[in-house]
Write an enzyme that holds these catalytic residues in place. Structure first.
Site, short mmCIF file in Angstrom:
data_model
loop_
_atom_site.label_atom_id
_atom_site.label_comp_id
_atom_site.label_asym_id
_atom_site.label_seq_id
_atom_site.Cartn_x
_atom_site.Cartn_y
_atom_site.Cartn_z
CE LYS A 124 -4.20 0.95 0.27
NZ LYS A 124 -5.54 -0.02 -0.40
CG ASP A 164 -7.40 3.51 -1.29
OD1 ASP A 164 -8.04 2.00 -0.94
OD2 ASP A 164 -7.29 4.06 0.39
P1 NDP Z 1 -12.77 7.59 -2.85
O1 NDP Z 1 -11.73 8.63 -2.53
O2 NDP Z 1 -13.90 7.54 -3.99
O3 NDP Z 1 -13.92 7.37 -2.03
C1 NDP Z 1 -13.83 7.45 -0.37
C2 NDP Z 1 -15.18 8.09 0.12
O4 NDP Z 1 -15.19 8.37 1.53
C3 NDP Z 1 -15.44 9.45 0.18
O5 NDP Z 1 -17.25 9.71 -0.36
C4 NDP Z 1 -15.38 10.61 1.14
O6 NDP Z 1 -15.59 11.70 0.77
C5 NDP Z 1 -15.04 9.51 2.37
N1 NDP Z 1 -14.06 9.46 3.29
C6 NDP Z 1 -13.12 9.37 2.98
N2 NDP Z 1 -12.84 9.74 4.68
C7 NDP Z 1 -13.71 9.97 4.85
C8 NDP Z 1 -13.50 10.14 6.45
N3 NDP Z 1 -12.58 9.80 7.14
N4 NDP Z 1 -15.06 10.07 7.24
C9 NDP Z 1 -15.74 10.10 6.18
N5 NDP Z 1 -15.79 9.77 5.57
C10 NDP Z 1 -14.50 10.05 4.30
O7 NDP Z 1 -12.11 6.03 -2.29
P2 NDP Z 1 -12.63 5.19 -2.33
O8 NDP Z 1 -13.69 4.64 -2.48
O9 NDP Z 1 -11.72 3.79 -3.79
O10 NDP Z 1 -11.92 4.14 -0.62
C11 NDP Z 1 -13.34 4.01 -0.57
C12 NDP Z 1 -13.10 2.78 0.57
O11 NDP Z 1 -12.51 1.16 -0.13
C13 NDP Z 1 -11.64 2.57 1.52
O12 NDP Z 1 -11.52 2.43 2.89
C14 NDP Z 1 -10.89 1.97 0.54
O13 NDP Z 1 -9.77 1.67 1.07
C15 NDP Z 1 -11.52 0.98 0.29
N6 NDP Z 1 -11.13 0.25 -1.00
C16 NDP Z 1 -11.19 0.67 -1.94
C17 NDP Z 1 -10.42 -0.16 -3.61
C18 NDP Z 1 -11.16 0.24 -4.92
O14 NDP Z 1 -10.74 -0.67 -5.50
N7 NDP Z 1 -11.32 1.64 -5.21
C19 NDP Z 1 -10.79 -1.96 -3.03
C20 NDP Z 1 -10.39 -2.43 -1.92
C21 NDP Z 1 -10.69 -1.14 -1.00
P3 NDP Z 1 -15.09 12.87 1.01
O15 NDP Z 1 -14.97 13.05 -0.73
O16 NDP Z 1 -15.41 14.03 1.45
O17 NDP Z 1 -13.55 12.81 1.54
#
Ligand code: NDP
Length: 445
Positions: A124, A164
């Protein structure tokens, strides 16, 4: 050392890394019985070697913002384990990023990748740079500066990054462009690339779709239909939006979405038109979920998470780590929640996990439920090696069968005497055994 002693030792050595210790503790406590059945593991001090990353790169990233101000961020890459394949794992850009968070993610990734049935190790990386509020040019300059350091540590058979939080198609494109320039090579060293330059169909959708496929497998064990079920989702990024899209197509009702500023409740369930609005809002205008609530006159709760705000049959936390605590787990259960499947990595706190397991509901940890993303990344690597691209139907079919196989492994290793499937134990033991056998075969390196 015995498994429990390793945990104490890690606590002593890394006291300032709470997320890393949380992830390690969850795995060690669930695999301990299995681990202690193999005296050779202890002789090789396997568990300690598996908990400590192979190596950590950290570096300064200097770049110039639109006002001409010089900015400095930290950059990291944690190469956790390449016992079963090249290092593989996403890159996170978020102001909260630090070494502890990336170490927990790389550790989890190792077990997750082991479950996918594909040959990928765990890694990561990321930076405390936040793309939020930055111009496209600033994001590009940052990505380029980040890659001038990272490029020498990665490669198609060495370490393959992906997206991510805060890293989507735009950021991957900019990083890959700089990587290509530095190496003078066109290789599949990133996944999540654009379609035109080696990206796989279904990769953007894969984590969200995969989580829904995993959920369907769990529900099938109880003969429950997803149709008409009320589903609470957190987040509104890549994972959350494609989860919602798939659920709508299956006739479920998505009753919440959120971002780091607050939660919107959709009492009658998200419509396809509203979904399209959110996609554009988030991917083109990079707006806030409050703007969606305003547009459709829906209840919006600033600074709150969905879990206590809404009655849901199913909860799919899809935003970030530790976003669902014990109190919220109790509220979900009191409101009749029957299943929780994690789109995000480690979104439930240890106390919340205890509640779900004690209530014996269907509960899938992220390392199993969200493994669809990295699985299709693995399929992207395979397509890049073959210099071929597969159809969306082919990739989707493979994704479905991988998620079914992960579910199957969890069931084999996680079934308890009364028939309840402890997916946490199942995922950890299944993921661990494959990596452990590979490490034993390769000697102490
Ligand atoms: P994105 O950046 O596309 O979206 C993240 C979302 O979560 C946004 O809506 C963001 O809001 C919100 N968010 C981020 N940090 C916080 C926080 N501290 N408190 C509240 N809301 C928060 O990321 P992903 O959708 O790619 O990732 C989401 C999760 O899925 C993560 O845990 C990631 O590790 C996991 N994941 C992702 C994969 C992928 O293929 N993308 C694969 C496997 C797991 P805001 O816009 O306000 O920041």
């Amino acid at each position: 050392m015995k498994a429990a002693e390793v945990l104490d030792d890690l606590r002593r050595r890394f006291p300032n890394e709470p997320e890393y210790l949380q992830a390690v503790e969850e795995v060690i406590t669930t695999i301990e019985d299995t681990y202690n059945q193999y005296p050779e593991f202890e002789r090789y001090n396997l568990i300690e070697r598996l908990c400590i990353p192979d190596r950590i790169y950290s570096f300064r990233v200097s770049w110039v913002d639109d006002k001409g101000v010089v900015r400095n961020n930290m950059g990291y890459r944690i190469q956790h384990s390449n016992a079963i394949g090249p290092y593989k794992g996403g890159i996170r850009f978020h102001s909260s990023v630090n070494q502890s968070i990336l170490k927990f993610l790389a550790f989890e990734q190792t077990f997750k990748n082991s479950l996918t049935t594909l040959a990928m190790g765990g890694a990561k990386g990321g930076s405390d740079f936040s793309p939020r509020g930055k111009s496209d040019m600033e994001v590009m300059r940052f990505c380029q500066a980040f890659m001038t350091e990272l490029w020498r540590h990665i490669g198609a058979d060495t370490d393959v990054p992906a997206g991510d939080i805060g890293v989507g198609g735009r950021e991957v494109g900019y990083m890959y462009g700089m990587y290509k320039k530095m190496t003078h090579e066109f290789t599949g060293t990133f996944t999540g690339k654009g379609r035109e330059f080696g990206g796989s169909l279904i990769r953007p959708e894969a984590t969200g779709y995969g989580n829904v496929y995993f959920l369907l497998n769990m529900l099938a064990t109880k003969g429950i239909d997803i149709k008409g079920k009320r589903v609470a989702i957190s987040g509104s990024g890549n994972v959350a939006t494609y989860t919602a899209q798939k659920l709508i197509s299956l006739g479920a009702k998505v009753v919440s979405m959120s971002d780091s500023d607050g939660t919107v409740i959709i009492p009658d369930g998200l419509t396809e038109e509203q979904m399209k609005f959110i996609f554009e809002l988030k991917n083109i205008y990079r707006g806030r979920i409050s703007e969606f609530a305003e547009e459709y006159k829906l209840p919006y709760y600033a600074g709150q998470r969905p879990w206590k705000l809404v009655q849901a049959d199913i909860a799919l936390p899809s935003a970030t780590q530790n976003e669902l605590n014990g109190e919220e787990a109790r509220a979900l259960l009191a409101n009749g929640c029957i299943a929780v499947s994690e789109g995000a990595n480690m979104p439930s706190t240890p106390e919340a996990i205890k509640e779900f397991l004690a209530a014996k509901i269907l509960y899938a940890p992220g390392k199993a439920a969200n493994a669809g993303g990295v699985s299709v990344s693995g399929l992207e690597m395979a397509q890049n090696s073959q210099k071929l691209s597969w159809t969306a139907e082919e990739v989707d079919a493979k994704l479905k069968s991988i998620m079914a196989e992960i579910h199957n492994q969890c069931t084999i290793f996680g079934k308890e005497e009364d028939g309840y499937v402890n997916y946490v134990k199942g995922a950890n033991v299944a993921g661990f055994m494959k990596v452990a056998r590979a490490m034993m075969a390769q000697g102490i390196v």
